[in-house]
Design a protein around this motif. Structure first.
Motif, short mmCIF file in Angstrom:
data_model
loop_
_atom_site.label_atom_id
_atom_site.label_comp_id
_atom_site.label_asym_id
_atom_site.label_seq_id
_atom_site.Cartn_x
_atom_site.Cartn_y
_atom_site.Cartn_z
N ILE A 148 27.91 -22.69 24.73
CA ILE A 148 28.55 -21.96 23.74
C ILE A 148 29.17 -22.50 22.59
N VAL A 149 28.21 -22.26 21.30
CA VAL A 149 28.17 -23.02 19.97
C VAL A 149 29.43 -23.05 19.09
N ALA A 150 29.90 -24.45 19.38
CA ALA A 150 30.76 -24.27 17.85
C ALA A 150 30.63 -25.14 16.37
N VAL A 151 31.13 -24.33 15.45
CA VAL A 151 30.47 -25.29 14.24
C VAL A 151 32.37 -25.22 13.36
N SER A 152 31.78 -26.25 12.99
CA SER A 152 32.96 -26.64 12.38
C SER A 152 32.90 -26.36 10.88
N GLY A 153 34.30 -26.39 9.89
CA GLY A 153 34.06 -26.01 8.87
C GLY A 153 35.31 -25.34 7.86
N ALA A 154 35.38 -24.65 7.17
CA ALA A 154 36.72 -24.55 6.20
C ALA A 154 36.76 -23.02 7.71
N THR A 155 36.11 -22.25 7.85
CA THR A 155 36.12 -21.35 8.76
C THR A 155 35.32 -22.12 9.97
N ASP A 156 36.07 -22.74 11.29
CA ASP A 156 35.56 -22.30 12.72
C ASP A 156 34.68 -20.85 12.91
N ILE A 157 33.61 -21.70 13.64
CA ILE A 157 32.80 -20.29 14.21
C ILE A 157 32.30 -21.03 15.43
N VAL A 158 32.75 -19.87 16.31
CA VAL A 158 32.27 -19.96 17.90
C VAL A 158 31.24 -18.60 18.02
N THR A 159 30.43 -19.29 18.59
CA THR A 159 29.56 -18.17 19.56
C THR A 159 29.21 -18.31 20.50
N ASP A 160 28.82 -17.38 21.28
CA ASP A 160 27.75 -17.30 22.36
C ASP A 160 26.43 -16.44 22.76
N GLY A 161 26.43 -16.37 21.75
CA GLY A 161 24.70 -15.76 21.03
C GLY A 161 24.85 -14.84 20.66
N TYR A 162 26.13 -13.72 20.69
CA TYR A 162 25.62 -12.46 20.53
C TYR A 162 27.57 -12.19 19.60
N GLN A 163 28.65 -12.72 20.76
CA GLN A 163 30.18 -12.71 19.73
C GLN A 163 29.83 -13.64 18.67
N VAL A 164 30.67 -13.67 17.27
CA VAL A 164 31.01 -14.40 16.77
C VAL A 164 32.58 -14.93 16.11
N VAL A 165 33.55 -15.16 16.33
CA VAL A 165 34.86 -15.28 16.17
C VAL A 165 34.57 -16.57 15.12
N GLY A 166 35.96 -16.25 14.69
CA GLY A 166 36.71 -17.36 13.24
C GLY A 166 37.31 -18.18 14.25
N ALA A 167 37.93 -19.35 13.48
CA ALA A 167 39.62 -19.74 13.78
C ALA A 167 39.51 -20.53 12.13
N HIS A 168 40.61 -19.87 11.91
CA HIS A 168 40.76 -20.01 10.00
C HIS A 168 41.90 -21.38 10.37
N ASN A 169 42.54 -21.46 10.75
CA ASN A 169 43.34 -23.39 10.65
C ASN A 169 43.12 -24.20 10.12
#
Length: 279
Positions: free
Chosen positions: A174-195
């Motif tokens: 699983i790859v997580a990218v921190s930023g203004a919106t944190d994004i997480v992906t398994d290579g298919y779905q992409v989920v954003g955490a906006h906190n």
């Protein structure tokens, strides 16, 4: 209505995982950099986990098999520290213990880049970095490269979506990218955490600390690592939002963030969680 239901579901998932951390107090081994140890340990303690800053390669064979999860952060990487990282990552891979990699400033030197690529071979459960770090690490599997400014990101998290998906596909992590919106992906779905709040970027080791928190979350639910990573990022961001209400600057935000994480309750979490599906 659908978005509201999804948000409610994410709130329930996130609270369930945080509650399990508080109940189980998972033992999280952190092989990390000198700057981040204090905030990482306090973040884990405030969430209910048990931190262990065990770095010595001589201790790894006895200690690492007993941990609930491992966090490896290459921030102050050296030829002396790398063998411990490799030994611990290899053991976790063999014993099916979840582990999380933070490839800090991966493109800063050839030695650092090679070390991170070598660690990815041992299949981290989650790889968490900023956009520039994820783009750079992904470049080991393609022709393009990234210019990064030390541990800081020169890219927005959304710039790294495709690189994160590629890295997830190739590594199996699983790859997580921190930023203004944190994004997480398994290579298919992409989920954003906006906190979260921008001032968190002015506190050293917040990125390192959320990586450790991700390790605690995957420790209690390694079979749903994407959900665990998203939940950890959201919880840390919510703690930042709550802390910001009382903070006067970065130093007081650091203190109030830890307090907010420690005191976070279900109603507050449910009202603040902001997680969405991006694709």
């Amino acid at each position: 209505m659908e978005d509201s239901n999804k948000r409610l579901e994410w709130g329930k998932t996130t609270w369930k995982l945080l509650s399990e951390i508080r109940t189980q107090s998972p033992l999280i081994q952190c092989i990390t950099n000198f700057v981040s140890m204090d905030l990482m340990a306090n973040t884990l303690l405030s969430a209910g986990a048990s931190p262990a800053m065990v770095h010595s390669v001589e201790e790894i064979p006895d200690f690492t098999p007993r941990v609930s999860a491992l966090c490896i952060n290459v921030g102050t990487l050296s030829p002396d520290s790398l063998p411990a990282m490799i030994t611990a990552a290899k053991l976790c891979s063999q014993l099916d213990i979840p582990w999380v990699l933070d490839p800090v400033a991966v493109s800063a030197s050839a030695f650092r880049f090679k070390a991170c690529v070598q660690l990815v071979i041992f299949k981290p459960t989650v790889i968490r970095g900023n956009a520039s770090e994820i783009i750079a690490l992904s470049s080991s599997y393609q022709s393009s490269a990234s210019a990064a400014k030390g541990v800081d990101s020169t890219h927005d998290s959304m710039d790294a979506v495709e690189a994160a998906k590629l890295l997830a596909h190739i590594s199996g992590s699983i790859v997580a990218v921190s930023g203004a919106t944190d994004i997480v992906t398994d290579g298919y779905q992409v989920v954003g955490a906006h906190n979260g709040v921008p001032l968190m970027q002015k506190i050293t080791a917040t990125g390192c600390s959320v990586t450790a928190l991700i390790a605690a979350f995957v420790a209690v639910d390694k079979s749903h690592a994407l959900d665990a990573a998203v939940s950890a990022l959201s919880v840390f961001g919510i703690a930042g939002e709550l802390g910001m209400k009382m903070a006067k600057g970065p130093a007081s935000l650091r203190m109030h963030l830890i307090d907010a994480l420690y005191g976070l309750d279900e109603a507050t979490l449910q009202s603040h969680v902001n997680i969405t599906s991006l694709c």
